[in-house]
Design a protein around this motif. Structure first.
Motif, PDB file in Angstrom:
ATOM      1  N   LEU A  98      73.326  39.341  67.148  1.00  0.00           N
ATOM      2  CA  LEU A  98      74.624  39.926  66.808  1.00  0.00           C
ATOM      3  C   LEU A  98      74.634  40.391  65.354  1.00  0.00           C
ATOM      4  CD1 LEU A  98      77.625  40.457  67.513  1.00  0.00           C
ATOM      5  CD2 LEU A  98      78.085  38.059  66.920  1.00  0.00           C
ATOM      6  N   ARG A  99      74.176  39.518  64.447  1.00  0.00           N
ATOM      7  CA  ARG A  99      74.171  39.885  63.022  1.00  0.00           C
ATOM      8  C   ARG A  99      73.234  41.061  62.767  1.00  0.00           C
ATOM      9  NH1 ARG A  99      75.138  34.140  62.094  1.00  0.00           N
ATOM     10  NH2 ARG A  99      72.928  33.689  62.039  1.00  0.00           N
ATOM     11  N   ALA A 100      72.113  41.092  63.479  1.00  0.00           N
ATOM     12  CA  ALA A 100      71.175  42.211  63.300  1.00  0.00           C
ATOM     13  C   ALA A 100      71.830  43.529  63.748  1.00  0.00           C
ATOM     14  CB  ALA A 100      69.892  41.959  64.091  1.00  0.00           C
ATOM     15  N   ALA A 101      72.558  43.477  64.858  1.00  0.00           N
ATOM     16  CA  ALA A 101      73.221  44.698  65.363  1.00  0.00           C
ATOM     17  C   ALA A 101      74.301  45.158  64.393  1.00  0.00           C
ATOM     18  CB  ALA A 101      73.805  44.436  66.748  1.00  0.00           C
ATOM     19  N   VAL A 102      75.047  44.198  63.838  1.00  0.00           N
ATOM     20  CA  VAL A 102      76.105  44.550  62.884  1.00  0.00           C
ATOM     21  C   VAL A 102      75.485  45.142  61.618  1.00  0.00           C
ATOM     22  CG1 VAL A 102      77.940  43.618  61.413  1.00  0.00           C
ATOM     23  CG2 VAL A 102      77.734  42.831  63.766  1.00  0.00           C
TER      24      VAL A 102
END
Ligand SMILES: Nc1nc2c(ncn2[C@@H]2O[C@H](COP(=O)(O)OP(=O)(O)O)[C@@H](O)[C@H]2O)c(=O)[nH]1
Ligand SMILES: [Mg+2]
Length: 260
Positions: A98-102
């Motif tokens: 999730l953090r990578a996508a954000v």
């Protein structure tokens, strides 16, 4: 179920969208949370207007409850319009993904701020906690406009609002009504659970992977919801039925199919 079974107050909806528009104004990035079991009904196209100039990421939640092949197709389809990922709350690699996508969608924004939003019960608080890497104290849906806003900061410098924005559920068709009721996006008092289940069960009969979806009557008997004279207590069984659906006890089901 007829069109009037679920009453949703236009005033309530209009207020929710006005608040949301206020919150969206002060961020650069919006993270739209959608239950993977209802990729269509779980979104509200009004967001396109409210967030017209924002960078956006779509997060399909409850991947563990949705049909895996359907989720694969939906992600592929939805990526045609904007970055989209699918997650399950308990997935160990979920928060990092999730953090990578954000981070990827925020690249190029200077000291960006983000808002997590979605319809009721979409999984917004879960997404906020996953981003923060801990339980954030105030993840409740925002009830007021721009008052007492707090942010938490990610390693990449991105700031995320600690409360989620509420997107009004878009309940315009009979189909959207029972689907949104099944996934918990509509308050219990606003729909007839027996009717909603009847619609769901009829849908399941027509869908392919539906062997595990019982009729409410059968469910009531098997779970011991029986009154004097061996009459099924479908009224009380209905609530248990919806709970078991929410736990994935009838299998992994996506209520809206993506064409292959
Ligand atoms: N099985 C499953 N349950 C989830 C998932 N994400 C959230 N939930 C549950 O769904 C419920 C609502 O989630 P929440 O984040 O509070 O939704 P919100 O109302 O949009 O903030 C909670 O009981 C969560 O534990 C998921 O990926 N899988
Ligand atoms: Mg919440």
């Amino acid at each position: 179920m007829t069109g009037g079974t679920i009453q949703w107050y236009p005033g309530h909806m209009a207020r929710a969208m006005r608040r949301l528009a206020e919150d969206v104004k002060i961020v650069d990035l919006v993270i739209e949370v959608i239950d993977a079991r209802v990729p269509l009904s779980g979104a509200n196209p009004a967001l396109d207007r409210v967030a017209a100039n924002k960078v956006r990421l779509r997060v399909l939640t409850r991947e563990d409850l949705a049909d895996p092949e359907q989720t694969r197709r939906w992600v592929e389809r939805l990526r045609e319009t904007r970055p989209t990922i699918a997650l399950a709350a308990k997935e160990p690699s979920g928060p990092a993904r999730l953090r990578a996508a954000v981070t990827a969608v925020a690249a190029g924004l200077r000291s960006p701020r983000a808002l997590v939003l979605g319809i009721p019960n979409a999984g917004k608080s879960t997404v906020i906690n996953a981003l923060a890497g801990r339980k954030v104290a105030r993840t409740e849906d925002r009830a007021g406009v721009t008052r007492g806003i707090q942010w938490f900061r990610l390693e990449n410098g991105l700031e995320v609002m600690d409360t989620a924005g509420i997107l009004a559920p878009k309940i315009e068709t009979d189909e959207a009504q029972w689907r949104l009721a099944m996934v918990g996006a509509v308050p219990r008092a606003r729909f007839d659970a027996e009717e909603v289940i009847a619609r769901f069960q009829r849908w399941a009969e027509g869908a392919s992977a539906s062997n595990a979806v019982p009729k409410l009557e059968t469910f009531a008997q098997s779970r011991g919801f029986i009154r004097h004279g061996n009459v099924s207590d479908v009224h009380n069984a209905a609530l248990a039925y919806m709970k078991e659906f929410g736990e994935g006890r009838f299998g992994r089901l996506t209520l809206e199919e993506a064409a292959p």
